[in-house]
Each structure stands twice: as structure tokens, then as C-alpha cells.
Motif scaffolding. Structure first.
Motif: not given
Ligand code: SF4
Length: 447
Positions: A271-275
Motif C-alpha cells: 500500500m506504500a512505496g517506502n517503509l
């Protein structure tokens, strides 16, 4: 939890034999109704009553056990919408994903790094529970070998992810001893996945594109005799996932919807591009009913706040957090080291032990059980009076470890020093500072 204590009582033998650990069947019924007792504690319930009671007392969201060993965990089993109503029981499982095309050395490195991410807090070991191994190329042998390696060489439990039942089958067999979660039955493969789950006895995740479809799939799989399901509503968009989580919990708890009466799994990693963003989403989902969340990686700066958040949310608000009564060594104390005593309220313990640690003066810290009350409250409630603390000091065994007879009591409990002197005879009672932040100076001055 449909039945009241009185309704349960009517189904019990009413012999008041006491074998369940309480003196009467009524007391047992009340405990059962409030979730403080297990039905199995009474050996005399008739089969009929057992069946009725088991169904009526089962939590509306089924608890599902996943994994084995020190990181085994249970999800679901929840009975309330809001933590202040009662408590949340089974903490959200935390996992990180590994793709099945990972190189062997890279896997070793990740497992080693992830295994080291363990934190001691409030006497508990905080750590994540599992690795989600995702099939990315349909290579059955590689998937099975990786699953076996993770199961055998690490403490982590597994979520085995593939849309092909034949890929999961080999891995499920190779690491069945770790009781992995199979992910996932969908509209396209529900028959095969359901059969695999039934044959192996392993829990099965169910994924659909909407809650309505999920209900259909859940009914189909329970119709096949499966009991341990974990639900994925399919959305990978934050607002929708949030709404799904709330709607599913509400449907199970308030509307008695059995099709949705299972824990959930969600994927911030998708759901996201980074931690960082994944971590924010995961924190939302821990607070709002996710049974399991899967991240793309474990990093201390992301994992630690999630573990602490989880600890706080899944702590019973009606019961203060405590540490175990006993003698705690701070640094490497010897026979001449100072001895301090305080209560077992976990916050008190961590503040005091932290200040002692900061002083760099090795010390003995005596923690007395005051049922989780802080110093002032325990003193006011008569649980930290001079005679009680004195008796505790005598029996705890500290006298065998030291060559002096001095003990430091909290400044706020100065009033108990006289009674302690009476109880302890030749001990010298020193009044410590009221404010824990002054402990380092106090200890250094003493040293
Ligand atoms: Fe009643 Fe069963 Fe408890 Fe005996 S063991 S007191 S019969 S509830």
C-alpha cells in the motif's frame, strides 16, 4: 459471548463440588460469562450443555493459532470494538515479506538482522512474529526450499503466499511443524486451497475483492469444514482498508455475522512505496483491528514504535502493568553495592531502573509486589507500609548477597521508615529522593 452468568448456571450440574477451582457452580458460571474461566475446567458438564455453552461462549471473532515455538502467536478472539470496554486479547502479528527469488545469502542476512530486532520492555520480549514468503515465479522447488530454510533455521513463523495450491503444497509439507498460514484462497482457487488446508490442518487466509465476496468465500470454505480462516478484504488503499477493518469487526461483533467472524490480515507493504509510509499505515491497522500486518522489511526505527504501540493497545486497561517481584541486578552489583526498594508498577520499575542504570553505580533493586500500584498509591492503600516492606526485605534473600545492612526507600514513602526499622532491627533505612531523576546524584554521593 451471548449468555449471562445465570443462563450458564442453569446448564451446569449445580453440585458445587469445587473441582473447577471455585467453590460453587454459580461462581464458575459468573467467571465463564466474564471470560475468566474455561469451560473445560468443569469435568461434569453434560455433552449437550457443553455444545451449547461452547457455541455461546465462543468469541465472535474466532481465535486462530499460527506458528510454533517461541514466536507462535494467536490472532482474533476479540470481543469488543473499543479497548476501554474490556480489553483486546491477541496482539496484531507483525511480519515482513520475502520474495521467493531472493538469493540464499541475502535471505541469511535478512533473517540474521531481523532476528536481532528484539527489545526488552516491561519484563517482556518485544519482537515480530513472522516472515511472509511470497511466490513470485511459480518455482515450486525453490519456494519449498526457502520455506523449509526459514522454518528450520529461524524462530520466525511463516505465511506461505501463492495463488497456486500446488506451490503451497510442497512448502506446507516441508514446514508443517511450524504451522504456517496458507495465503490465499480466492474465487479462482477456493476448492484447491480449501482442500489443501483441510488435508494439512493448516490455517487458511481468504482474499476477495470486497467484503460481500469475502462473505461468499468464507461461507464456502466453512462449508467445506474449515474453521481457522484469516480474512483479507482485498483493498490496498488506505481509506478502504480502514473502512473494511471497521466494518468487518462491527459485523462480527454487533450483527453476529459468522462469515466475518475471523481475524484479518493486511498488507501495508503493498500500500506504500517506502517503509516510513508502511509504518504509518501499519500503526493505523494495529489500532484498528488488523490481526496481522505485513511490511516490506523490518528496520529498528520502524519496528520498535510498532511493537510499543501494539504493547500499549493490547494491554488490559483494567489491569496495571507489573513486573515480577524479586531482586534485580542493575550493572554488576557486589556485596557492597547499594540496595533500593520500590513497587512493581512497571512504569515505576522502568523509571527507577533507568535512573540507576544512568548513574553507572551498580545496584540491587528490590521490586515488591504491590499489585501494580505506584509508590504513593500503594502506600495510601496500605500495600507499601513499613512492616510489609520490612517483611519483604527479610524474605527476598537480599541479605545473603550483601555485606551491609542499608536500604534506600523512595522519598515519597519516607513515612514508612520508622515501621521498617522496627521490622528490620539492625538495618539502616535511608530515605531516597522523591524525584527519580535525582537518583543518580544520590547514588553517586553515596558511593
Ligand atoms: Fe460446579 Fe462443575 Fe465447578 Fe463442580 S466443577 S463446582 S460441578 S462448575
Amino acid at each position: 459471548m451471548g449468555l449471562t452468568g445465570i443462563q450458564i448456571f442453569k446448564m451446569l450440574p449445580k453440585t458445587n463440588c469445587g473441582e473447577c477451582g471455585v467453590p460453587t457452580c454459580l461462581a464458575f458460571a459468573m467467571n465463564l460469562a466474564s471470560g475468566k474461566a474455561e469451560l473445560d475446567a468443569c469435568p461434569y458438564v453434560s455433552d449437550d450443555a457443553r455444545e451449547q455453552l461452547a457455541e455461546a461462549s465462543a468469541p465472535p471473532i474466532r481465535p486462530v493459532a499460527i506458528g510454533a515455538g517461541v514466536r507462535a502467536f494467536k490472532v482474533g478472539g476479540e470481543t469488543v470494538m473499543y479497548r476501554h470496554e474490556k480489553t483486546f486479547y491477541n496482539p496484531t502479528g507483525l511480519g515482513a515479506m520475502i520474495a521467493s527469488d531472493i538469493a540464499s545469502e541475502a535471505l541469511d542476512k535478512k533473517l540474521k538482522e531481523w532476528n536481532a530486532l528484539q527489545y526488552e520492555r516491561v519484563g517482556l520480549n518485544l519482537r515480530p512474529e513472522f516472515v511472509a514468503l511470497k511466490d513470485v515465479n511459480g518455482d515450486n522447488n525453490t519456494f519449498t526450499a526457502l520455506a523449509k530454510k526459514i522454518a528450520e533455521e529461524s524462530e520466525f513463523n511463516l505465511v506461505l503466499m501463492s495463488d497456486k495450491a500446488e506451490v503451497l503444497k510442497g512448502a506446507a509439507g516441508a514446514c508443517a511443524f511450524k504451522k504456517p498460514l496458507l495465503y490465499a484462497a480466492t474465487a479462482d482457487n477456493a476448492e484447491e486451497m480449501g482442500t489443501l488446508s483441510k488435508e494439512t490442518g493448516l490455517p487458511l487466509a481468504v482474499k476477495a475483492d470486497s467484503i460481500d465476496d469475502l462473505i461468499g468465500l468464507s461461507d464456502k470454505l466453512t462449508g467445506m469444514g474449515l474453521k481457522d480462516l484469516v480474512l483479507d478484504s482485498g483493498s490496498r488503499e488506505i481509506k478502504q482498508v480502514f473502512e473494511d477493518q471497521v466494518a468487518m469487526r462491527r459485523a462480527a461483533l454487533k450483527a453476529g455475522n459468522k462469515s466475518l467472524g475471523f481475524p484479518t490480515i493486511s498488507f501495508p507493504c503493498e500500500m506504500a512505496g517506502n517503509l516510513d509510509m508502511e509504518t504509518v499505515i501499519a500503526s493505523l491497522l494495529i489500532a484498528k483491528y488488523a490481526g496481522i500486518v505485513v511490511l516490506s522489511d523490518f528496520k529498528g526505527e520502524s519496528l520498535f514504535p510498532l511493537l510499543v504501540e501494539r504493547l500499549n493497545i493490547f494491554t488490559d486497561p483494567q489491569r496495571p502493568m507489573t513486573v515480577t517481584e524479586g531482586i534485580y541486578e542493575i550493572g554488576t552489583p557486589d556485596e557492597n553495592s547499594p540496595v533500593l526498594v520500590t513497587t512493581n508498577f512497571s512504569l515505576t520499575y522502568f523509571i527507577v531502573s533507568g535512573e540507576i542504570e544512568g548513574s553507572r553505580v551498580p545496584s540491587w533493586l528490590l521490586i515488591m509486589d504491590t499489585e501494580g500500584l505506584s509508590v504513593m498509591t500503594a502506600w495510601a492503600a496500605g500495600k507499601f507500609s513499613g512492616d510489609i516492606v520490612g517483611m519483604f526485605v527479610k524474605k527476598c534473600g537480599i541479605a545473603d548477597k550483601i555485606a551491609h545492612k542499608k536500604i534506600i526507600i523512595p522519598g515519597y514513602a519516607a513515612a514508612i521508615s520508622g515501621e521498617m526499622e522496627e521490622e528490620l532491627g539492625d538495618w539502616e533505612i535511608l530515605i531516597g529522593p522523591r524525584d527519580a531523576s535525582l537518583i543518580p546524584k544520590f547514588l553517586k554521593d553515596m558511593a
